[in-house]
Scaffold this motif. Structure first.
Motif, PDB file in Angstrom:
ATOM      1  N   THR A   1       3.055   7.342   0.874  1.00  0.00           N
ATOM      2  CA  THR A   1       1.729   6.762   1.059  1.00  0.00           C
ATOM      3  C   THR A   1       1.112   7.408   2.290  1.00  0.00           C
ATOM      4  O   THR A   1       1.795   7.611   3.289  1.00  0.00           O
ATOM      5  CB  THR A   1       1.828   5.236   1.260  1.00  0.00           C
ATOM      6  OG1 THR A   1       2.407   4.651   0.091  1.00  0.00           O
ATOM      7  CG2 THR A   1       0.469   4.620   1.510  1.00  0.00           C
ATOM      8  N   LEU A   2      -0.148   7.742   2.209  1.00  0.00           N
ATOM      9  CA  LEU A   2      -0.897   8.300   3.337  1.00  0.00           C
ATOM     10  C   LEU A   2      -1.750   7.195   3.924  1.00  0.00           C
ATOM     11  O   LEU A   2      -2.428   6.467   3.185  1.00  0.00           O
ATOM     12  CB  LEU A   2      -1.776   9.457   2.850  1.00  0.00           C
ATOM     13  CG  LEU A   2      -2.844   9.988   3.796  1.00  0.00           C
ATOM     14  CD1 LEU A   2      -2.228  10.580   5.055  1.00  0.00           C
ATOM     15  CD2 LEU A   2      -3.703  11.020   3.102  1.00  0.00           C
TER      16      LEU A   2
ATOM     17  N   TYR B   1      -3.612   5.672   0.888  1.00  0.00           N
ATOM     18  CA  TYR B   1      -3.910   6.623  -0.183  1.00  0.00           C
ATOM     19  C   TYR B   1      -2.625   7.003  -0.912  1.00  0.00           C
ATOM     20  O   TYR B   1      -1.556   7.044  -0.318  1.00  0.00           O
ATOM     21  CB  TYR B   1      -4.518   7.910   0.392  1.00  0.00           C
ATOM     22  CG  TYR B   1      -5.880   7.739   1.011  1.00  0.00           C
ATOM     23  CD1 TYR B   1      -7.025   8.082   0.312  1.00  0.00           C
ATOM     24  CD2 TYR B   1      -6.020   7.258   2.305  1.00  0.00           C
ATOM     25  CE1 TYR B   1      -8.281   7.941   0.881  1.00  0.00           C
ATOM     26  CE2 TYR B   1      -7.264   7.105   2.887  1.00  0.00           C
ATOM     27  CZ  TYR B   1      -8.391   7.451   2.166  1.00  0.00           C
ATOM     28  OH  TYR B   1      -9.630   7.304   2.736  1.00  0.00           O
ATOM     29  N   ALA B   2      -2.758   7.305  -2.194  1.00  0.00           N
ATOM     30  CA  ALA B   2      -1.663   7.837  -3.012  1.00  0.00           C
ATOM     31  C   ALA B   2      -2.066   9.246  -3.435  1.00  0.00           C
ATOM     32  O   ALA B   2      -3.252   9.573  -3.484  1.00  0.00           O
ATOM     33  CB  ALA B   2      -1.442   6.946  -4.227  1.00  0.00           C
ATOM     34  N   HIS B   3      -1.071  10.085  -3.751  1.00  0.00           N
ATOM     35  CA  HIS B   3      -1.425  11.463  -4.116  1.00  0.00           C
ATOM     36  C   HIS B   3      -1.668  11.593  -5.614  1.00  0.00           C
ATOM     37  O   HIS B   3      -1.168  10.816  -6.416  1.00  0.00           O
ATOM     38  CB  HIS B   3      -0.382  12.468  -3.636  1.00  0.00           C
ATOM     39  CG  HIS B   3       0.984  12.269  -4.200  1.00  0.00           C
ATOM     40  ND1 HIS B   3       1.365  12.780  -5.396  1.00  0.00           N
ATOM     41  CD2 HIS B   3       2.049  11.606  -3.708  1.00  0.00           C
ATOM     42  CE1 HIS B   3       2.618  12.456  -5.629  1.00  0.00           C
ATOM     43  NE2 HIS B   3       3.053  11.735  -4.614  1.00  0.00           N
TER      44      HIS B   3
ATOM     45  N   LYS C   1       0.509  17.225  -4.085  1.00  0.00           N
ATOM     46  CA  LYS C   1       0.616  16.414  -2.871  1.00  0.00           C
ATOM     47  C   LYS C   1      -0.452  16.802  -1.854  1.00  0.00           C
ATOM     48  O   LYS C   1      -0.298  16.572  -0.671  1.00  0.00           O
ATOM     49  CB  LYS C   1       2.015  16.524  -2.297  1.00  0.00           C
ATOM     50  CG  LYS C   1       3.002  15.897  -3.251  1.00  0.00           C
ATOM     51  CD  LYS C   1       4.320  15.635  -2.654  1.00  0.00           C
ATOM     52  CE  LYS C   1       5.184  14.989  -3.714  1.00  0.00           C
ATOM     53  NZ  LYS C   1       6.428  14.518  -3.280  1.00  0.00           N
TER      54      LYS C   1
ATOM     55  N   TRP D   1      -5.532  13.270  -2.508  1.00  0.00           N
ATOM     56  CA  TRP D   1      -5.183  11.866  -2.301  1.00  0.00           C
ATOM     57  C   TRP D   1      -6.353  10.977  -2.705  1.00  0.00           C
ATOM     58  O   TRP D   1      -7.507  11.311  -2.453  1.00  0.00           O
ATOM     59  CB  TRP D   1      -4.857  11.632  -0.832  1.00  0.00           C
ATOM     60  CG  TRP D   1      -3.700  12.447  -0.352  1.00  0.00           C
ATOM     61  CD1 TRP D   1      -3.732  13.745   0.068  1.00  0.00           C
ATOM     62  CD2 TRP D   1      -2.344  12.040  -0.246  1.00  0.00           C
ATOM     63  NE1 TRP D   1      -2.474  14.153   0.426  1.00  0.00           N
ATOM     64  CE2 TRP D   1      -1.603  13.133   0.252  1.00  0.00           C
ATOM     65  CE3 TRP D   1      -1.685  10.839  -0.513  1.00  0.00           C
ATOM     66  CZ2 TRP D   1      -0.235  13.061   0.476  1.00  0.00           C
ATOM     67  CZ3 TRP D   1      -0.327  10.763  -0.282  1.00  0.00           C
ATOM     68  CH2 TRP D   1       0.385  11.875   0.204  1.00  0.00           C
ATOM     69  N   TYR D   2      -6.055   9.833  -3.318  1.00  0.00           N
ATOM     70  CA  TYR D   2      -7.089   8.875  -3.687  1.00  0.00           C
ATOM     71  C   TYR D   2      -6.742   7.519  -3.075  1.00  0.00           C
ATOM     72  O   TYR D   2      -5.583   7.224  -2.801  1.00  0.00           O
ATOM     73  CB  TYR D   2      -7.237   8.769  -5.200  1.00  0.00           C
ATOM     74  CG  TYR D   2      -5.991   8.329  -5.918  1.00  0.00           C
ATOM     75  CD1 TYR D   2      -5.730   6.975  -6.138  1.00  0.00           C
ATOM     76  CD2 TYR D   2      -5.063   9.260  -6.374  1.00  0.00           C
ATOM     77  CE1 TYR D   2      -4.586   6.564  -6.782  1.00  0.00           C
ATOM     78  CE2 TYR D   2      -3.911   8.855  -7.018  1.00  0.00           C
ATOM     79  CZ  TYR D   2      -3.670   7.502  -7.225  1.00  0.00           C
ATOM     80  OH  TYR D   2      -2.528   7.097  -7.856  1.00  0.00           O
TER      81      TYR D   2
ATOM     82  N   SER E   1      -5.719   3.832  -2.519  1.00  0.00           N
ATOM     83  CA  SER E   1      -4.766   3.005  -3.261  1.00  0.00           C
ATOM     84  C   SER E   1      -5.462   1.910  -4.068  1.00  0.00           C
ATOM     85  O   SER E   1      -4.852   1.309  -4.956  1.00  0.00           O
ATOM     86  CB  SER E   1      -3.761   2.381  -2.297  1.00  0.00           C
ATOM     87  OG  SER E   1      -3.034   3.399  -1.654  1.00  0.00           O
TER      88      SER E   1
ATOM     89  N   ARG F   1     -11.502   9.482  -1.445  1.00  0.00           N
ATOM     90  CA  ARG F   1     -10.446  10.459  -1.659  1.00  0.00           C
ATOM     91  C   ARG F   1     -10.539  11.542  -0.605  1.00  0.00           C
ATOM     92  O   ARG F   1     -11.570  11.719   0.045  1.00  0.00           O
ATOM     93  CB  ARG F   1     -10.486  11.027  -3.065  1.00  0.00           C
ATOM     94  CG  ARG F   1     -11.798  11.542  -3.489  1.00  0.00           C
ATOM     95  CD  ARG F   1     -11.933  11.672  -5.010  1.00  0.00           C
ATOM     96  NE  ARG F   1     -13.316  11.982  -5.292  1.00  0.00           N
ATOM     97  CZ  ARG F   1     -13.799  13.203  -5.386  1.00  0.00           C
ATOM     98  NH1 ARG F   1     -13.013  14.241  -5.277  1.00  0.00           N
ATOM     99  NH2 ARG F   1     -15.080  13.403  -5.597  1.00  0.00           N
TER     100      ARG F   1
ATOM    101  N   SER G   1      -8.427  15.523   0.810  1.00  0.00           N
ATOM    102  CA  SER G   1      -7.454  16.572   0.509  1.00  0.00           C
ATOM    103  C   SER G   1      -6.790  17.033   1.803  1.00  0.00           C
ATOM    104  O   SER G   1      -7.397  16.994   2.874  1.00  0.00           O
ATOM    105  CB  SER G   1      -8.113  17.747  -0.216  1.00  0.00           C
ATOM    106  OG  SER G   1      -9.039  18.391   0.618  1.00  0.00           O
TER     107      SER G   1
END
Length: 135
Positions: free
Chosen positions: A71-72, A79-81, A85, A88-89, A91, A100, A102
């Motif tokens: 998780t970012l 965010y999830a990828h 990787k 990212w969007y 969650s 989102r 990048s």
């Protein structure tokens, strides 16, 4: 943060211990009255958390709570990828959020593709062993 490792403050504001103390890490730091480091035992029994710090933005990569990836955390939002990787969007995409961004493969922020979130950031709690949980 010292050499990439994070520390937590004790009751005495001059003494700090590794934030992974619960898993047996004995690293610690002591500050002088002026806030400068006067003692550091910086030998850890774990790898440092992965952070990228730029001029004003911090990207934090943490294991997902479900154990299925990473998780970012960026500006308080998670965010999830997407497939790669590097894309990212938010969650909360399933709830309609279009935010989102990048990154490079090394985790450096490249571009915020959409910064608007249609919700408040989640309330995150960091445990003493460094894990992040959503409340």
């Amino acid at each position: 943060m010292l050499e990439g490792f994070t520390f937590a403050q004790t009751i005495n504001r001059r003494y700090w211990y590794c934030s992974k103390r619960k898993i047996g890490c004995k690293a610690r730091v002591r500050l002088g009255e002026d806030g400068r480091i006067i003692f550091a035992f910086n030998q850890h029994n774990h790898v440092p958390p992965r952070y990228h710090i730029s001029s004003k933005d911090v990207l934090e990569f943490v294991p997902s709570n479900r154990g299925k990836g990473i998780t970012l955390i960026y500006k308080g939002h998670t965010y999830a990828h997407i497939h790669t990787k590097t894309r990212w969007y938010c969650s909360k995409k399933a709830k309609g959020c279009k935010a989102r961004l990048s990154t490079t493969a090394e985790g450096v922020l490249v571009e915020v593709l959409e910064s608007y979130h249609n919700h408040e950031p989640p309330t995150l709690y960091r445990t003493n062993d460094g894990k992040v949980h959503r409340l």
